[in-house]
Design a protein around this motif. Structure first.
Motif, PDB file in Angstrom:
ATOM      1  N   ASN A   1     -70.950 -50.404  14.749  1.00 25.14           N
ATOM      2  CA  ASN A   1     -70.261 -49.174  15.125  1.00 25.14           C
ATOM      3  C   ASN A   1     -68.778 -49.356  14.817  1.00 25.14           C
ATOM      4  N   VAL A   2     -68.223 -48.479  14.011  1.00 24.69           N
ATOM      5  CA  VAL A   2     -66.849 -48.627  13.524  1.00 24.69           C
ATOM      6  C   VAL A   2     -65.987 -47.502  14.059  1.00 24.69           C
ATOM      7  N   ILE A   3     -64.758 -47.847  14.449  1.00 28.89           N
ATOM      8  CA  ILE A   3     -63.734 -46.860  14.785  1.00 28.89           C
ATOM      9  C   ILE A   3     -62.485 -47.256  14.013  1.00 28.89           C
ATOM     10  N   ALA A   4     -61.801 -46.251  13.452  1.00 27.86           N
ATOM     11  CA  ALA A   4     -60.603 -46.514  12.654  1.00 27.86           C
ATOM     12  C   ALA A   4     -59.485 -45.563  13.062  1.00 27.86           C
ATOM     13  N   PHE A   5     -58.304 -46.131  13.279  1.00 25.14           N
ATOM     14  CA  PHE A   5     -57.115 -45.350  13.614  1.00 25.14           C
ATOM     15  C   PHE A   5     -56.120 -45.331  12.452  1.00 25.14           C
TER      16      PHE A   5
ATOM     17  N   ARG B   1     -62.405 -37.389  14.607  1.00 25.27           N
ATOM     18  CA  ARG B   1     -62.305 -36.901  15.986  1.00 25.27           C
ATOM     19  C   ARG B   1     -60.855 -36.935  16.430  1.00 25.27           C
ATOM     20  N   THR B   2     -60.590 -36.336  17.579  1.00 21.91           N
ATOM     21  CA  THR B   2     -59.238 -36.326  18.128  1.00 21.91           C
ATOM     22  C   THR B   2     -59.280 -36.857  19.552  1.00 21.91           C
TER      23      THR B   2
ATOM     24  N   ALA C   1     -55.645 -38.807  15.888  1.00 25.53           N
ATOM     25  CA  ALA C   1     -56.867 -38.704  15.089  1.00 25.53           C
ATOM     26  C   ALA C   1     -57.477 -40.088  14.890  1.00 25.53           C
ATOM     27  N   TYR C   2     -58.804 -40.124  14.867  1.00 15.30           N
ATOM     28  CA  TYR C   2     -59.526 -41.344  14.554  1.00 15.30           C
ATOM     29  C   TYR C   2     -60.847 -40.971  13.897  1.00 15.30           C
ATOM     30  N   VAL C   3     -61.472 -41.961  13.258  1.00 19.73           N
ATOM     31  CA  VAL C   3     -62.739 -41.746  12.574  1.00 19.73           C
ATOM     32  C   VAL C   3     -63.751 -42.736  13.109  1.00 19.73           C
ATOM     33  N   THR C   4     -64.988 -42.281  13.299  1.00 24.30           N
ATOM     34  CA  THR C   4     -66.077 -43.172  13.692  1.00 24.30           C
ATOM     35  C   THR C   4     -67.169 -43.106  12.625  1.00 24.30           C
TER      36      THR C   4
END
Length: 102
Positions: free
Chosen positions: A43-47, A17-18, A24-27
């Motif tokens: 629930n994971v979020i990564a930068f 996602r943006t 940019a990041y990913v979930t």
């Protein structure tokens, strides 16, 4: 915030996602097993670029370990039962394919 190491299996696929500022990041979701045999969804979020790229390459069900800042939460299901949930801001990752490459 808790500094944590989570091990489990990718639940679904990771999505890129943006953010509003164009970052940019990913979930994704990781299913980790508890001592009593139940699973808990994290629930994971990564930068981080390396973490994002690795998550995007993995398929549903892939085994992985993530470390980062963990926040425990509680949510209520449709039957009114309180259920645990975890939110993780991932800083590093290790997946089975990574271990085999080493």
């Amino acid at each position: 915030m808790i500094d944590a190491l989570i091990a489990g299996r990718l639940y679904g696929i990771a999505e890129q996602r943006t953010g509003h500022a164009g970052s940019a990041y990913v979930t994704c979701k990781v299913k980790a097993m508890t001592d009593d045999g139940d699973g808990i969804i994290c629930n994971v979020i990564a930068f981080n670029d390396t973490v994002r790229e690795t998550l995007l390459q993995l398929e549903d069900g892939a085994s992985l370990s993530l470390s980062g800042a963990l926040t425990p939460k509680v949510w209520t299901d449709k039957q009114g039962n309180a259920r645990p949930a975890l939110d993780l801001v991932a800083h590093s990752i290790q997946d089975l394919a990574f271990a085999e490459r080493k």
